[in-house]
Each structure stands twice: as structure tokens, then as C-alpha cells.
Design a protein around this motif. Structure first.
Motif, PDB file in Angstrom:
ATOM      1  N   LEU A 114       0.829  -1.208   0.000  1.00 41.80           N
ATOM      2  CA  LEU A 114       0.000   0.000   0.000  1.00 41.80           C
ATOM      3  C   LEU A 114       0.862   1.257   0.000  1.00 41.80           C
ATOM      4  O   LEU A 114       0.400   2.333  -0.392  1.00 41.80           O
ATOM      5  N   ILE A 115       2.104   1.118   0.449  1.00 43.87           N
ATOM      6  CA  ILE A 115       3.053   2.234   0.406  1.00 43.87           C
ATOM      7  C   ILE A 115       3.957   2.103  -0.810  1.00 43.87           C
ATOM      8  O   ILE A 115       4.184   3.062  -1.541  1.00 43.87           O
ATOM      9  N   TYR A 116       4.470   0.882  -1.035  1.00 42.84           N
ATOM     10  CA  TYR A 116       5.401   0.676  -2.151  1.00 42.84           C
ATOM     11  C   TYR A 116       4.757   0.980  -3.499  1.00 42.84           C
ATOM     12  O   TYR A 116       5.386   1.584  -4.368  1.00 42.84           O
ATOM     13  N   GLY A 117       3.510   0.535  -3.697  1.00 42.59           N
ATOM     14  CA  GLY A 117       2.856   0.705  -4.995  1.00 42.59           C
ATOM     15  C   GLY A 117       2.759   2.157  -5.434  1.00 42.59           C
ATOM     16  O   GLY A 117       3.278   2.538  -6.496  1.00 42.59           O
ATOM     17  N   PRO A 118       2.098   3.030  -4.645  1.00 41.48           N
ATOM     18  CA  PRO A 118       2.030   4.447  -5.025  1.00 41.48           C
ATOM     19  C   PRO A 118       3.407   5.098  -5.135  1.00 41.48           C
ATOM     20  O   PRO A 118       3.617   5.964  -5.987  1.00 41.48           O
ATOM     21  N   LEU A 119       4.349   4.681  -4.282  1.00 42.36           N
ATOM     22  CA  LEU A 119       5.692   5.263  -4.322  1.00 42.36           C
ATOM     23  C   LEU A 119       6.386   4.935  -5.647  1.00 42.36           C
ATOM     24  O   LEU A 119       6.984   5.810  -6.281  1.00 42.36           O
ATOM     25  N   ILE A 120       6.297   3.683  -6.085  1.00 36.92           N
ATOM     26  CA  ILE A 120       6.923   3.275  -7.354  1.00 36.92           C
ATOM     27  C   ILE A 120       6.283   4.007  -8.527  1.00 36.92           C
ATOM     28  O   ILE A 120       6.977   4.512  -9.417  1.00 36.92           O
ATOM     29  N   PHE A 121       4.940   4.067  -8.540  1.00 38.15           N
ATOM     30  CA  PHE A 121       4.248   4.763  -9.626  1.00 38.15           C
ATOM     31  C   PHE A 121       4.633   6.241  -9.670  1.00 38.15           C
ATOM     32  O   PHE A 121       4.894   6.795 -10.744  1.00 38.15           O
ATOM     33  N   ALA A 122       4.647   6.881  -8.494  1.00 36.36           N
ATOM     34  CA  ALA A 122       4.921   8.320  -8.447  1.00 36.36           C
ATOM     35  C   ALA A 122       6.351   8.633  -8.886  1.00 36.36           C
ATOM     36  O   ALA A 122       6.577   9.587  -9.643  1.00 36.36           O
ATOM     37  N   ILE A 123       7.324   7.851  -8.420  1.00 37.31           N
ATOM     38  CA  ILE A 123       8.713   8.078  -8.831  1.00 37.31           C
ATOM     39  C   ILE A 123       8.856   7.877 -10.333  1.00 37.31           C
ATOM     40  O   ILE A 123       9.571   8.637 -11.013  1.00 37.31           O
ATOM     41  N   THR A 124       8.168   6.879 -10.885  1.00 44.75           N
ATOM     42  CA  THR A 124       8.206   6.640 -12.330  1.00 44.75           C
ATOM     43  C   THR A 124       7.657   7.825 -13.095  1.00 44.75           C
ATOM     44  O   THR A 124       8.232   8.255 -14.110  1.00 44.75           O
ATOM     45  N   ILE A 125       6.548   8.398 -12.614  1.00 42.59           N
ATOM     46  CA  ILE A 125       5.952   9.558 -13.288  1.00 42.59           C
ATOM     47  C   ILE A 125       6.898  10.748 -13.239  1.00 42.59           C
ATOM     48  O   ILE A 125       7.079  11.471 -14.234  1.00 42.59           O
ATOM     49  N   VAL A 126       7.522  10.982 -12.074  1.00 40.46           N
ATOM     50  CA  VAL A 126       8.466  12.108 -11.953  1.00 40.46           C
ATOM     51  C   VAL A 126       9.650  11.903 -12.894  1.00 40.46           C
ATOM     52  O   VAL A 126      10.106  12.839 -13.566  1.00 40.46           O
ATOM     53  N   LEU A 127      10.181  10.678 -12.962  1.00 39.43           N
ATOM     54  CA  LEU A 127      11.309  10.400 -13.859  1.00 39.43           C
ATOM     55  C   LEU A 127      10.919  10.592 -15.324  1.00 39.43           C
ATOM     56  O   LEU A 127      11.718  11.085 -16.127  1.00 39.43           O
ATOM     57  N   PHE A 128       9.692  10.210 -15.686  1.00 35.94           N
ATOM     58  CA  PHE A 128       9.219  10.459 -17.046  1.00 35.94           C
ATOM     59  C   PHE A 128       9.149  11.958 -17.332  1.00 35.94           C
ATOM     60  O   PHE A 128       9.498  12.416 -18.432  1.00 35.94           O
ATOM     61  N   ASN A 129       8.681  12.732 -16.351  1.00 33.58           N
ATOM     62  CA  ASN A 129       8.621  14.189 -16.538  1.00 33.58           C
ATOM     63  C   ASN A 129      10.020  14.778 -16.707  1.00 33.58           C
ATOM     64  O   ASN A 129      10.235  15.664 -17.549  1.00 33.58           O
ATOM     65  N   LEU A 130      10.982  14.295 -15.902  1.00 32.99           N
ATOM     66  CA  LEU A 130      12.361  14.774 -16.037  1.00 32.99           C
ATOM     67  C   LEU A 130      12.939  14.367 -17.400  1.00 32.99           C
ATOM     68  O   LEU A 130      13.658  15.153 -18.034  1.00 32.99           O
ATOM     69  N   TYR A 131      12.634  13.160 -17.844  1.00 36.41           N
ATOM     70  CA  TYR A 131      13.090  12.709 -19.162  1.00 36.41           C
ATOM     71  C   TYR A 131      12.514  13.596 -20.260  1.00 36.41           C
ATOM     72  O   TYR A 131      13.228  13.997 -21.202  1.00 36.41           O
ATOM     73  N   GLU A 132      11.227  13.920 -20.134  1.00 37.51           N
ATOM     74  CA  GLU A 132      10.580  14.763 -21.152  1.00 37.51           C
ATOM     75  C   GLU A 132      11.216  16.149 -21.214  1.00 37.51           C
ATOM     76  O   GLU A 132      11.415  16.709 -22.301  1.00 37.51           O
ATOM     77  N   GLU A 133      11.546  16.712 -20.058  1.00 41.83           N
ATOM     78  CA  GLU A 133      12.184  18.027 -20.029  1.00 41.83           C
ATOM     79  C   GLU A 133      13.613  17.964 -20.576  1.00 41.83           C
ATOM     80  O   GLU A 133      14.041  18.846 -21.319  1.00 41.83           O
ATOM     81  N   GLU A 134      14.341  16.913 -20.206  1.00 41.18           N
ATOM     82  CA  GLU A 134      15.742  16.812 -20.605  1.00 41.18           C
ATOM     83  C   GLU A 134      15.887  16.615 -22.116  1.00 41.18           C
ATOM     84  O   GLU A 134      16.825  17.123 -22.730  1.00 41.18           O
ATOM     85  N   PHE A 135      14.948  15.881 -22.720  1.00 34.73           N
ATOM     86  CA  PHE A 135      15.030  15.575 -24.153  1.00 34.73           C
ATOM     87  C   PHE A 135      13.904  16.259 -24.935  1.00 34.73           C
ATOM     88  O   PHE A 135      13.429  15.723 -25.929  1.00 34.73           O
ATOM     89  N   GLN A 136      13.505  17.445 -24.451  1.00 29.23           N
ATOM     90  CA  GLN A 136      12.365  18.124 -25.064  1.00 29.23           C
ATOM     91  C   GLN A 136      12.632  18.486 -26.533  1.00 29.23           C
ATOM     92  O   GLN A 136      11.773  18.297 -27.396  1.00 29.23           O
ATOM     93  N   GLN A 137      13.833  19.004 -26.810  1.00 29.06           N
ATOM     94  CA  GLN A 137      14.152  19.379 -28.191  1.00 29.06           C
ATOM     95  C   GLN A 137      14.115  18.161 -29.117  1.00 29.06           C
ATOM     96  O   GLN A 137      13.555  18.215 -30.214  1.00 29.06           O
TER      97      GLN A 137
END
Length: 361
Positions: free
Chosen positions: A330-353
Motif C-alpha cells: 500500500l506504500i510501495y505501490g504508489p511510491l513506485i508509480f509516483a517516482i516513475t511519473i516524476v522520472l518520465f517528466n524529467l526525461y521529457e524536459e531533458e530531451f524536449q528538443q
């Protein structure tokens, strides 16, 4: 412009060796990972209290961390011991009453109810297996009632073993929590230094981990406590041991989709079969309108800090977390999903061009 780092063969050797050493370290601490993760999350929840101790004892970090751990122990362990004793007492009385009811003809009286007869006739007529006879049901229930005492003894022994295991893990968690609180600033600095991200990216990642950890604990456990209190109150009004069944409903609330219905539906059916139509109606309305609304309203509200995850993602993160990790999921699941979403957002910003170029190509 900073000079780009050229990765040499010696660097790769170092990276591989570091990954192998990290894996070995993980295997060493894996049996205690749940205690470590819970210590980390509790350090986030109790940090305001620790900060108050720290501000009043700026030169005694060990004492302030010790006081924070003692405060947490008083807040969690003392109420749990009182509740545990009351649950055992009410559970024992309930088991004894069930034994007396079964051994004094209660099951025969229940099987003679017109609704039960109609239900058995329907099952025997439409379902493709052997005929179910009321005498067989009464015999099986009688055998179960006879073994209730031994079952209760074995369950109590298992519960005692689980309680002992909980105490050991709790003190291990306190040990880890002490150092997390005492060396909080040093740990954060080390993480920032090691992570190959910019300061703003590190802030976002660490901030989301903190938010999701808090919201997962608050969303799951506070919802379970609220549903247990509301459900136990309704069961108590309907004539059942309130604390015992309220605790069972609190644990049942962790089960996705079904939840507290595992308790209040059989209880409502029992009240109907014993002729208590008013209390059966009350328990049904109370469970659906009050206990059910707590899960539908309170849990999403408390988990709204989960990195912008919608209800569907929160649902699957909880469901998958329980399936993969058990209750701690119940803690691990949301934590894994949320970190994945943040990493995707960072990836999108880093490789935006690059991504924009791909979209326009």
C-alpha cells in the motif's frame, strides 16, 4: 559550458563493481527492508516533532532523536497494547458465544428459516453438483463448533508469534529511525551529491518521494482507522462486539474492491435470518452510506499528493502493490508509480528538443 566527462574502460569497471557491491548490500538488508522503509516514512511524518526537539536541544542531537523515538513509541505502542488486549477479550467472548449457539441448537433453528430453505432449494435445483442437505450443514457446523476451542488456542499462539515478530521489527525500525533523524541533513546532502541530476530536478524528485510517502500512509492507514471506527460503532449498535469487528473491518478495508463488505454483508444477513429486520436495515444503510463513503471520499482526498496520479493509477498502484509486496505494498505501490511519473517528466524536459523534433518529423 562544463567539460563533458569521457567514460573510459576503467570507469565502466568501477560502475560494474559498484552495481555488484550495491546488489550484495541489498541482499544483506533485504530481510529488513520493510523496517528500513517504514523508518524512512515515519521519519518524514514525525520530522516536525523532531525539529521541535532539535530547536530546543541544538547541541544534543542524540537526545533529540531519542526523544522523538520515545514519543513515537508512546503514540503507537501504548494505544496498540490497550486495543490488542480488548480485541483478544472481545474475540474470546465472541468465540464462546458462537460455540454455545452452535451446541444449543442455534444452527438447526437457522436452517429451519424459510429463507434458508428457499435458498437451499434454489441451489439444489439449478447448480450442477450433489444435493446439499441441511443435516450435512448442521453436522459440519457442529464439528466446527467442537473444534472452536482448539482453533482459538492455535490462533492465539499465532497471534502471539506475530505480535513478537512485530515488536522485533518495531525496535529495529526505531533503531534505524534514530539515525535517520539524527543524520537527516547529512543523508540528504549525500543523496544530492551522488544523484547525477540538477539541483532543481533533485528537489522535485525528493519532494515527490516525501509527498507520496506521506499521502500513501495517510490515505491507506487513516482510511482504515476511520472505516474501522465507523464500522465498529455501527456493529456495536447492532449488537456485535464493536471493537473486535471494527478492527476486522479496518484490516478488511485494505482489500481492494471488496473491503469492509466482507464483514458487514454477513452480519446483515445474520440479522435478517434472526428476525432483526430493523437492525439489519440500519447496518446496511450505515455501512453503505457512512463506512463506504469514507473509502470513496477520504482515501482520494488524503492521497491527492500522489504526484498527480489519477484515481485509476492510484487504484492499480494499491492493487498491484498488495499483490506483489503484501500489506506494505500500500506504500510501495504508489511510491513506485509516483517516482516513475516524476522520472518520465524529467526525461521529457531533458530531451524536449529531441522529442519536439521527432513529433515534427
Amino acid at each position: 559550458m562544463p567539460t563533458p566527462v569521457r567514460i573510459t574502460s576503467s570507469h565502466w569497471v568501477l560502475i560494474v563493481a559498484l552495481l555488484a557491491a550495491a546488489l550484495a548490500c541489498y541482499l544483506l538488508v533485504a530481510p529488513y527492508m520493510n523496517s528500513i522503509v517504514m523508518a524512512f516514512i515515519l521519519s518524514l511524518l514525525i520530522f516536525p516533532i523532531h525539529q521541535w526537539f532539535d530547536n530546543h536541544l541544538p547541541k544534543h542531537r542524540n537526545i533529540s532523536s531519542l526523544l522523538s523515538c520515545v514519543t513515537l513509541t508512546v503514540i503507537i505502542v501504548m494505544p496498540l497494547l490497550l486495543v490488542f488486549g480488548a480485541i483478544v477479550q472481545q474475540g474470546t467472548v465472541f468465540a464462546q458465544n458462537m460455540y454455545q449457539w452452535g451446541s444449543q441448537g442455534g444452527i438447526q433453528e437457522l436452517l429451519a428459516h424459510p429463507w434458508v430453505k428457499s435458498g437451499l432449494a434454489f441451489v439444489n435445483h439449478y447448480l450442477p453438483f450433489e444435493t446439499i442437505e441441511p443435516k450435512e450443514i448442521a453436522q459440519r457446523v457442529g464439528e466446527f463448533a467442537t473444534t472452536t476451542g482448539s482453533t482459538l488456542v492455535s490462533f492465539s499462539a499465532k497471534l502471539l508469534g506475530d505480535a513478537t515478530n512485530f515488536i522485533l521489527h518495531f525496535f529495529l525500525m526505531l533503531f534505524v529511525l534514530f539515525f535517520l533523524l539524527r543524520d537527516h541533513d547529512k543523508i540528504i546532502r549525500s543523496l544530492r551529491h551522488i544523484l547525477p541530476l540538477s539541483r532543481s530536478q533533485e528537489d522535485r524528485l525528493l519532494d515527490q518521494i516525501e509527498k507520496v510517502s506521506k499521502s500513501a500512509v495517510m490515505g491507506s492507514f487513516l482510511t482504515a482507522i476511520a472505516q474501522g471506527l465507523a464500522g465498529g460503532f455501527g456493529m456495536w449498535l447492532a449488537g456485535f462486539p464493536g471493537l473486535f469487528w471494527g478492527t476486522i473491518m479496518g484490516f478488511a478495508s485494505f482489500i481492494p474492491v471488496v473491503g469492509t463488505a466482507l464483514v458487514w454483508i454477513p452480519a446483515t444477513i445474520y440479522l435478517l435470518l434472526t428476525g432483526q429486520f430493523g437492525w439489519a436495515t440500519f447496518l446496511l444503510i450505515w455501512s453503505v452510506a457512512v463506512v463506504g463513503s469514507i473509502d470513496n471520499l477520504l482515501r482520494p482526498f488524503l492521497m491527492q499528493g500522489s504526484a498527480g496520479m489519477n484515481t485509476l493509477l492510484i487504484f492499480f498502484s494499491l492493487l498491484g502493490g498488495i499483490q506483489l509486496f503484501g500489506l506494505i505494498g500500500l506504500i510501495y505501490g504508489p511510491l513506485i508509480f509516483a517516482i516513475t511519473i516524476v522520472l518520465f517528466n524529467l526525461y521529457e524536459e531533458e530531451f524536449q528538443q529531441f522529442l519536439d523534433k521527432q513529433d515534427n518529423s
